[in-house]
Write an enzyme that holds these catalytic residues in place. Sequence first.
Site, mmCIF file in Angstrom:
data_model
loop_
_atom_site.group_PDB
_atom_site.id
_atom_site.type_symbol
_atom_site.label_atom_id
_atom_site.label_comp_id
_atom_site.label_asym_id
_atom_site.label_seq_id
_atom_site.Cartn_x
_atom_site.Cartn_y
_atom_site.Cartn_z
ATOM 1 N N HIS A 289 49.730 45.286 8.706
ATOM 2 C CA HIS A 289 49.590 43.948 9.298
ATOM 3 C C HIS A 289 48.146 43.445 9.157
ATOM 4 O O HIS A 289 47.460 43.174 10.141
ATOM 5 C CB HIS A 289 50.001 43.959 10.772
ATOM 6 C CG HIS A 289 50.418 42.607 11.267
ATOM 7 N ND1 HIS A 289 51.356 42.421 12.247
ATOM 8 C CD2 HIS A 289 50.014 41.350 10.912
ATOM 9 C CE1 HIS A 289 51.524 41.128 12.482
ATOM 10 N NE2 HIS A 289 50.715 40.462 11.681
ATOM 11 N N ARG B 4 56.667 37.788 10.095
ATOM 12 C CA ARG B 4 57.007 38.647 11.231
ATOM 13 C C ARG B 4 58.106 39.616 10.801
ATOM 14 O O ARG B 4 59.053 39.233 10.111
ATOM 15 C CB ARG B 4 57.469 37.823 12.437
ATOM 16 C CG ARG B 4 56.343 37.086 13.156
ATOM 17 C CD ARG B 4 55.405 38.060 13.854
ATOM 18 N NE ARG B 4 54.384 37.410 14.664
ATOM 19 C CZ ARG B 4 53.156 37.122 14.243
ATOM 20 N NH1 ARG B 4 52.823 37.394 12.984
ATOM 21 N NH2 ARG B 4 52.275 36.574 15.049
ATOM 22 N N GLU C 102 55.823 47.886 15.210
ATOM 23 C CA GLU C 102 54.462 48.118 14.721
ATOM 24 C C GLU C 102 53.646 48.863 15.767
ATOM 25 O O GLU C 102 53.736 48.545 16.953
ATOM 26 C CB GLU C 102 53.792 46.783 14.376
ATOM 27 C CG GLU C 102 54.474 46.051 13.244
ATOM 28 C CD GLU C 102 53.800 44.742 12.862
ATOM 29 O OE1 GLU C 102 52.730 44.427 13.413
ATOM 30 O OE2 GLU C 102 54.350 44.025 11.997
#
Length: 324
Positions: free
Chosen positions: A285, A237, A266
């Site tokens: 991601h 994370r 993000e």
Amino acid sequence: MKQSIVLYKKIPSDLLQRLEDNFDVRFFDGINETNRAEVLAAIKNADGMIGASVPVRAELLDHAPKLKAISTISVGYDQFDVGDLTQRKIVLMHTPTVLTETTADTVFTLILMTARRALEMAEMVKAGKWTRSIGSDSYGVDVHHKTIGILGMGRIGAALARRAHAGFGMNVLYWNDRPNTQVEKEFNARRCELDELLAQSDFVCITLPYSEQTHKLINAERLAKMKSSAILINGARGKIVDQAALIEALKNGTIRAAGLDVFEVEPLPANSELLQLPDVVALPHIGSATEETRYNMAACAVDNLITALTGEVTENSVNAHLLK
């Protein structure tokens, strides 16, 4: 009469059919300002929710008095306030096992890309700048037989340790709240304190869940404890790393490079200073983003919701044990 659920992420048609066989399904493509009023109306009578990538907080749950279960299509559950869900007697389900190997693949991809400067070199070739044999200014560093330090030794950390030890002959250090005797036995891993891991590791890899305790765990002080030749890899994370401190550490040569699949915000803004640094590999991601794994995650989440609303929960729950 079927129970009612809200689906807030697209899933494969066969999995949608499984939901529709069991429930009255209301679908929304995410939850945002344009559809918020409709979502609130739908969850008023909803027994369950299933989706991903959207914070589900009290202001939403206050409109869902009948809600019994939420199934997130993810292993992480930082989009939820587990304590609040537990107080409301809402069971939270997740998909902790199906993405382990794929995410470990992604983390090791970042190790190799940063160590061998693969992205930088590929872009050089594409730009037509490969006109002679590369010199020392373009050399990378070896991965094999180096020391890897893994923060967190759960499923993904153990899968990463296996790749490092069995595939690359690496020395494995790890920092975890409790020993993992299996990885110690099988991969000759050694548990140590965080400061020792940072000081000795050539690759510091984060596989920890995000929590208040891990928020900005890797800050300026801890980056300074790493080798100047070390590479930081984050596949967990983004908020576990102080991004501003990381940028300064890279600019100042405190560490060699960083491979990142996750970020504080993000999507990563296009004007982020991280993207101006040649020693950064930034991915969008993609930790679990393969066709097979994303399908299996959705399938697991569907099964989880069906079990939570029609059967007895025995696995994949974050808080069911607290509701008994």
